[in-house]
Write an enzyme that holds these catalytic residues in place. Structure first.
Site, PDB file in Angstrom:
ATOM      1  N   TYR A 148      -2.697  -0.221  10.262  1.00 29.79           N
ATOM      2  CA  TYR A 148      -2.522  -0.572   8.850  1.00 29.79           C
ATOM      3  C   TYR A 148      -1.095  -0.259   8.400  1.00 29.79           C
ATOM      4  CZ  TYR A 148      -3.742  -1.000   3.896  1.00 29.79           C
ATOM      5  OH  TYR A 148      -3.812  -1.383   2.590  1.00 29.79           O
TER       6      TYR A 148
ATOM      7  N   SER B 113       0.864  -1.181   0.000  1.00 28.09           N
ATOM      8  CA  SER B 113       0.000   0.000   0.000  1.00 28.09           C
ATOM      9  C   SER B 113       0.895   1.222   0.000  1.00 28.09           C
ATOM     10  CB  SER B 113      -0.862  -0.008   1.273  1.00 28.09           C
ATOM     11  OG  SER B 113      -1.444   1.259   1.485  1.00 28.09           O
TER      12      SER B 113
END
Length: 192
Positions: free
Chosen positions: A150, A136
């Site tokens: 995250y 990501s």
């Protein structure tokens, strides 16, 4: 269906995600695809596709992974491509979100990816294939308020990917890391 002599095999974890579905649509004519997802609806999603074999599989469950591997070994002895899409996102304050949320983030985003790679590496090695790690944009960002869980999991995945790439290079296996930004997928819609 591909002819036997040019068959390529791909395993995709998190295959029910929006990005994975787009990829499957793009490669389905050139690969026999083994699509894994924790959501059993994956089986209905591709039931009309002859060369897509679907499995309900939790990447954090070693027994489920082994069961899927045994089924795949009945159809293939090597993999050309292994793509890790399986991921969860948890946002919130590091002092308020329950520890179970952090544990789930690490379990799915890091350990789950590791367990899939570990289980299927012999097939990737046999096929001199590629492992694609879906990271990501958060994998390279500094710590951001309310995004820590995250970001931590994606940072760990980045280091793991770099180590894996160096370790498997002598076997002719390539490891590729991709850092997409935010997309309107089911995972993003579930953020609270």
């Amino acid at each position: 269906m591909l002819s036997k002599e040019i068959m390529k095999y791909a395993l995709i974890s998190g295959a029910g995600s929006g990005l994975a579905q787009a990829l499957i649509s793009a490669i389905k004519d050139n690969f026999v695809i083994f699509a894994l997802d924790i959501n059993p609806s994956i089986i209905d999603l591709y039931k009309k596709e002859q060369n897509i074999h679907c499995f309900s599989c939790d990447v954090t469950d070693i027994v489920e992974i082994q069961t899927v591997k045994e089924e795949i070994l009945k159809m293939a002895t090597a993999l050309d491509l292994l793509i890790n899409f399986a991921s969860v996102v948890e946002l919130g304050s590091v002092v308020e979100v329950k520890p179970q949320a952090f544990e789930k983030s690490i379990s799915v985003n890091v350990l789950g990816m590791y367990q899939i790679n570990h289980a299927f590496f012999p097939l990737i090695k046999q096929g001199k294939g590629r492992i694609i790690m879906m990271s990501s944009e958060y994998g390279r960002l500094l710590g951001l308020p309310f995004h820590s869980f995250y970001t931590i999991s994606k940072h760990a995945m980045e280091i793991y990917s770099d180590s894996l790439r160096r370790e498997v290079r002598p076997f002719g296996v390539k490891v590729i890391k991709i850092r997409p930004g935010s997309f309107k997928t089911e995972m993003v819609r579930k953020i609270q």
